[in-house]
Design a protein around this motif. Structure first.
Motif, mmCIF file in Angstrom:
data_model
loop_
_atom_site.group_PDB
_atom_site.id
_atom_site.type_symbol
_atom_site.label_atom_id
_atom_site.label_comp_id
_atom_site.label_asym_id
_atom_site.label_seq_id
_atom_site.Cartn_x
_atom_site.Cartn_y
_atom_site.Cartn_z
ATOM 1 N N TYR A 76 -6.839 -3.122 8.493
ATOM 2 C CA TYR A 76 -5.456 -3.573 7.801
ATOM 3 C C TYR A 76 -5.937 -4.511 6.615
ATOM 4 N N ALA A 77 -6.703 -5.457 6.996
ATOM 5 C CA ALA A 77 -7.143 -6.374 5.767
ATOM 6 C C ALA A 77 -7.843 -5.774 4.614
ATOM 7 N N ALA A 78 -8.455 -4.556 5.079
ATOM 8 C CA ALA A 78 -9.096 -3.544 3.931
ATOM 9 C C ALA A 78 -7.856 -2.975 3.090
ATOM 10 N N ALA A 95 3.095 1.359 -2.091
ATOM 11 C CA ALA A 95 3.029 1.585 -0.666
ATOM 12 C C ALA A 95 1.722 2.241 0.182
ATOM 13 N N VAL A 96 1.513 2.142 1.214
ATOM 14 C CA VAL A 96 0.471 2.994 2.037
ATOM 15 C C VAL A 96 1.038 3.514 3.172
ATOM 16 N N SER A 155 6.687 -1.550 7.512
ATOM 17 C CA SER A 155 6.248 -2.843 7.887
ATOM 18 C C SER A 155 5.591 -3.501 7.033
ATOM 19 N N GLY A 156 5.223 -4.741 6.820
ATOM 20 C CA GLY A 156 4.724 -5.555 5.910
ATOM 21 C C GLY A 156 3.294 -5.745 5.920
ATOM 22 N N ARG A 195 5.254 -2.693 2.721
ATOM 23 C CA ARG A 195 3.950 -2.040 2.292
ATOM 24 C C ARG A 195 3.771 -0.852 3.124
ATOM 25 N N TYR A 196 3.832 -0.893 4.579
ATOM 26 C CA TYR A 196 3.343 0.317 5.226
ATOM 27 C C TYR A 196 4.538 1.026 5.489
#
Length: 372
Positions: free
Chosen positions: A148-150, A162-163, A196-197, A208-209
């Motif tokens: 998730y950091a990446a 968005a991802v 979710s963020g 974002r997610y």
């Protein structure tokens, strides 16, 4: 003749999510316009509208960019294919990111193959990002945190609005059971959210997610890949009994379905949604309560915390511990219960050590939570 039912199902799910993304972008644009005409409104930072998702970055192509996180497995390849098909029709750019965790020999070559498959689907950009997986919280949690950091960093760098993540209804059922086994409370039983963020520019990036497949089973995603002749990669870790989720997937859930009959996965997914509604209401209450239990210096007052309903108080404590630096994925109910006893069962006990090198201790009627 229309597409195969499995392909139609995944495309419809992605189309709905992309419509939601465009709606959020439109709302964010209206929010920015309203703030521009109201000089007293506090700025939320460049590119970070109050609506939660970033404004599309300037450049040659002004269409908003949506990324898919693609491991090369059936779920994420099905998602990548549906995004590539639906995004252009809605004026959206579609790109893909694969994360190389470096946990298996040849993982870099495998990541390169996934990039080639995403490129063949006409996803642009299509990139691989290598990460170093730590040890905090165990191998599964550490890999998830690194991933998730990446993805957060890639979304920020590329200006993605968005991802998309390929979690299915089966993944949701597994998440609910894992939460139940940990005894982590109603929030864990609520599973994964459809939206979710993430983290961006040092601040939260809500929304974002997106998870389009939470109402689609794993078999449908695999079938969609098969009928489209999409090559997929089955991660050997997903069948490795050394991992808790793998044991649950191949042993636990089949045993439950054998004992209780078919429909366990669907029932667990429904439980997740019902639990999420309750958890969201309690979380909103806790946010409001947090403002009432702090002194002028912002420290938590034990007497005021004691007066809160237990479910709300524990949420206030969890928020405070996470804000102090404890990884949310490594923080379990037993940790919060120990902190709660500093409020409800105070007998002069010492500091509580929490994940992320965070400490909680009671000092002079105040609850001090800090990283040390």
């Amino acid at each position: 003749m229309g597409p195969h039912p499995a392909v139609a199902a995944i495309r419809l799910a992605v189309r709905r999510v992309l419509h939601d993304v465009l709606t959020d972008l439109d709302q964010a644009a209206r929010d920015r316009a309203a703030r521009a005409t109201d000089p007293e409104t506090a700025a939320t930072g460049p590119g970070r509208p109050a609506g939660g998702i970033p404004a599309p970055t300037s450049g040659g192509d002004r269409r908003p960019l949506v990324l898919v996180a693609c491991s090369g497995g059936a779920d994420s390849m099905a998602l990548a294919s549906a995004l590539a098909f639906e995004a252009p029709k809605l004026g959206i750019r579609a790109g893909g990111i694969t994360v190389d965790h470096g946990l298996q020999p040849g993982s870099d070559l495998r990541a390169g193959e996934v990039v080639a498959r995403m490129t063949a689907l006409r996803l642009e950009p299509a990139e691989s990002v290598a990460v170093t997986v730590g040890r905090d919280g165990g191998p599964e949690a550490a890999a998830r945190d690194a991933r998730y950091a990446a993805l957060d960093a890639a979304a920020e760098r590329l200006g993605a609005v968005a991802v998309l993540l390929g979690h299915t209804r089966d993944d949701q059922a597994e998440t609910v059971l894992l939460g139940l086994a940990r005894g982590s409370g109603i929030r864990s039983l609520s599973g994964m959210a459809e939206k979710s963020g993430g983290i961006g520019s040092g601040t939260a990036a809500p929304g974002r997610y997106r998870r389009p497949f939470l109402n689609i089973d794993r078999q449908t995603a695999r079938k969609a890949c098969m009928v489209q002749s999409l090559a997929v990669w089955d991660d050997p870790h997903n069948a490795d009994p050394a991992y808790t989720r793998s044991r649950l997937r191949h042993e636990g859930l089949p045993a439950l379905e054998k004992a209780l009959g078919k429909g366990v996965v669907e029932a667990l997914a429904r439980t997740a949604q019902l639990s999420r509604d309750d958890a969201d209401a309690l979380d909103a209450w806790a946010v409001q309560a947090d403002r009432t239990v702090r002194d002028e210096a912002g420290q938590l007052e034990c007497a005021k915390l004691y007066a809160l309903p237990p479910a709300v108080r524990r949420r206030v404590l969890r928020r405070a511990v996470v804000q102090a630096g404890s990884p949310a994925g490594s923080l379990f109910a037993r940790h919060i219960e120990e902190v709660d006893r500093l409020i409800t069962g105070w007998r002069g006990q010492g500091a509580i050590n929490l994940p992320g090198r965070v400490m909680a201790q009671r000092q002079g009627g105040r609850l001090v939570i800090r990283q040390g």
